[in-house]
Scaffold this active site. Sequence first.
Site, PDB file in Angstrom:
ATOM      1  N   PHE A 112       0.807  -1.227   0.000  1.00 47.10           N
ATOM      2  CA  PHE A 112       0.000   0.000   0.000  1.00 47.10           C
ATOM      3  C   PHE A 112       0.839   1.276   0.000  1.00 47.10           C
ATOM      4  O   PHE A 112       0.347   2.338  -0.334  1.00 47.10           O
ATOM      5  CB  PHE A 112      -0.999  -0.020   1.169  1.00 47.10           C
ATOM      6  CG  PHE A 112      -0.617   0.822   2.346  1.00 47.10           C
ATOM      7  CD1 PHE A 112       0.281   0.363   3.289  1.00 47.10           C
ATOM      8  CD2 PHE A 112      -1.172   2.081   2.519  1.00 47.10           C
ATOM      9  CE1 PHE A 112       0.626   1.141   4.381  1.00 47.10           C
ATOM     10  CE2 PHE A 112      -0.831   2.868   3.610  1.00 47.10           C
ATOM     11  CZ  PHE A 112       0.074   2.393   4.538  1.00 47.10           C
ATOM     12  N   LYS A 113       2.137   1.170   0.327  1.00 47.87           N
ATOM     13  CA  LYS A 113       2.950   2.383   0.361  1.00 47.87           C
ATOM     14  C   LYS A 113       3.042   3.043  -1.009  1.00 47.87           C
ATOM     15  O   LYS A 113       3.281   4.241  -1.112  1.00 47.87           O
ATOM     16  CB  LYS A 113       4.321   2.075   0.931  1.00 47.87           C
ATOM     17  CG  LYS A 113       4.202   1.511   2.357  1.00 47.87           C
ATOM     18  CD  LYS A 113       5.279   1.892   3.280  1.00 47.87           C
ATOM     19  CE  LYS A 113       4.944   1.625   4.750  1.00 47.87           C
ATOM     20  NZ  LYS A 113       4.221   0.377   5.045  1.00 47.87           N
ATOM     21  N   ASP A 114       2.815   2.265  -2.081  1.00 47.86           N
ATOM     22  CA  ASP A 114       2.795   2.851  -3.424  1.00 47.86           C
ATOM     23  C   ASP A 114       1.711   3.920  -3.569  1.00 47.86           C
ATOM     24  O   ASP A 114       1.886   4.850  -4.356  1.00 47.86           O
ATOM     25  CB  ASP A 114       2.516   1.760  -4.476  1.00 47.86           C
ATOM     26  CG  ASP A 114       3.682   0.800  -4.635  1.00 47.86           C
ATOM     27  OD1 ASP A 114       4.834   1.212  -4.423  1.00 47.86           O
ATOM     28  OD2 ASP A 114       3.431  -0.378  -4.975  1.00 47.86           O
TER      29      ASP A 114
END
Length: 500
Positions: A112-114
Site C-alpha cells: 500500500f505504500k505505493d
Amino acid sequence: MNYCSTRDNSIQATSAQAIASGISKEGGLFVPKEFPQFSYQDLCELEADDYQTRAQKIMSRFLTDFTFEELTSCVHKAYTSEKFGSDKIAPMVLLNNSTYVLELWHGPTCAFKDMALQILPHLLTAAAGKVCDGQTVVILVATSGDTGKAALEGFKDVDKTKILVFYPEDGVSPIQKHQMNTQQGENVAVCGIRGNFDDAQTGVKQIFTNDAIRQILAGHNMQFSSANSINWGRLLPQIVYYFSAYCDIMGTGEMDYKGEKVNIVVPTGNFGNILAAYYAKKMGLPIHKLICASNANDVLTDFIRTGTYDRNRSFYTTISPSMDILISSNLERLLYDLSGCDDAKVRGWMDSLKTTGSYTVDSDVLTAIHDLFYGGFATDEETKSTIKMVFDSEGYLCDTHTAVAVNVYEKYCKETGDTTTPTIIVSTASPFKFADAVLEAVSGEPMDGDDFDKVEALSALTGVDIPTPIEELKEAEVRFHNICSKEDMPHAVMQLLQID
Ligand SMILES: *Cc1c(COP(=O)(O)O)cnc(C)c1O
C-alpha cells in the site's frame, strides 16, 4: 490553507513548505489548520469521477498553493493504469454480505505504500519549485524493507530528484534485497550497511543534520528532504482512497441508503493509514467505527483501551513485519486534534514518551478515542488460521497484514454485536509479497526452498496469479552491490551523489 506544528502552534507553514521540509524543526508534525468539508452532495459528485479526478478534487482542497495544472500533472503521473494494473487504482472486492476488501496493493511494489509514494515525488518537486528555488531534492531513506523499494519506484527518473536508500545488510528478506538492488532509474542508488535498521536510521538522521554536508550539497544546488511517513505529502494521498472506496459502494445496493455509515478496519503500524481514515471521517465521510488492528506488538490496542501509551514492552518479530512497531509516530497528529490543538499538552506527552517511554492522555481525550476507535490484535497463529479460513470459506487469498485486520474485525463483531454495519477491510499487501507465511497458512506446513519457489508454489496451490512485478523480479539484473559500515555512510552519500 495553512499548516502548523503539533508541538508549537506558532510555527506556521504553507502546504508547499510543509511538504518540502517533511518535519517541523522542533520535531513536531505539520497538520492542516482546517479540514475541508464534503457534503452528501459532494460525495454523489465524486461517485461519478474516476480515481484521478477524485484525488485531484480532494487534494486540491488542502494544497491551496498548488495550481490546478500542477495537481492535474501530479495525479496523472502517479495513478496510471500501467503502474496500477487497471484504471480502478484501488479496487474494492466484495468478501461476503456487506464486507468489502479495499485492495491498496496494485502498484509497482505490491504494497500500500505505493499509493502515497507514487505521488509524493511529484508533490515534492512541485513544492520544492515554490520554496527552494529549483534545487535538486536529495531523498535519503533508511528502510527495513518495504518503504525503500516503494520510495525507489516512486522517485525513479523524476526530474530534479535523487534518491539514496540504506538498508541493513542482514535485516531484510532476500526478495526485498533483490527488489532494491535491481532497481532501475538514473537518479537512484542503494547501499547495504553493516548494522541493523536502527543503525541505518541513526546514520541517515545524522547526515540530515550535519551542517558541513548540507553546505556541500547547497554548493551543488542540492538539498535534503525526507520521504518518510510523517511527511504531510504521504498522508494526504491516503485520505483519497477512503473517499474513493465509499463512492464505489454507494450505488451497489449493498447499502440500505446512500449516506449510510461504514466501518473501516486498518492493519496498523505507524498509524498513518488509519489516521487518514480518521481525517476522512472528520471531513464528512460517513464512518461509524475506525477499527485499529495490530499484531502481537499490541501497544496501540492497550492505548485505545486504557489511554496509556507504553512502549516499555517486548518487541516481537512477526509474520506481518510492516506492523512490527512500538512507536506509532502519526498518533501524535490524532492526539493534537482530539486535545483541541493543545500544543503544550502534545509536547508534554511526546517528551514523556522520549524520557520514560510512556504517557497517559486526559479522560476527555480517552472518551473521544472510545467513541471513534476500536482496538484489537491478532497473534501469528490467529493470523495464519484466518488466512486459511478466509481462503477456504470465501476463496479469497489475503496476505498476513490483511489477515490481522480480518481477525480483529471478527473480534469486534463478537464483542460489540455490530454485524450489520457495512465494513471496509483495508488490504495492504499482495499475498505473494509474504509468500512464505501465506503458503504455510494455506497448506498447513512449512516448505523448503527459496522465496521464489514459494511464490510459485503458492500460485499453483491457490490458482491465484502472481503479480507481474514479482514475476519479473526473478529475472531482473542486479545493479547495486554497495556495502558500507555505518561510519562510512556520509562518504557513501558523497560518492553516490558524485561529489567529492
Ligand atoms: C506500512 C504498512 C502497514 C502499516 O501502515 P501504517 O500507516 O504504518 O500504520 C501495514 N501493512 C503493510 C503491508 C505496510 O507496508
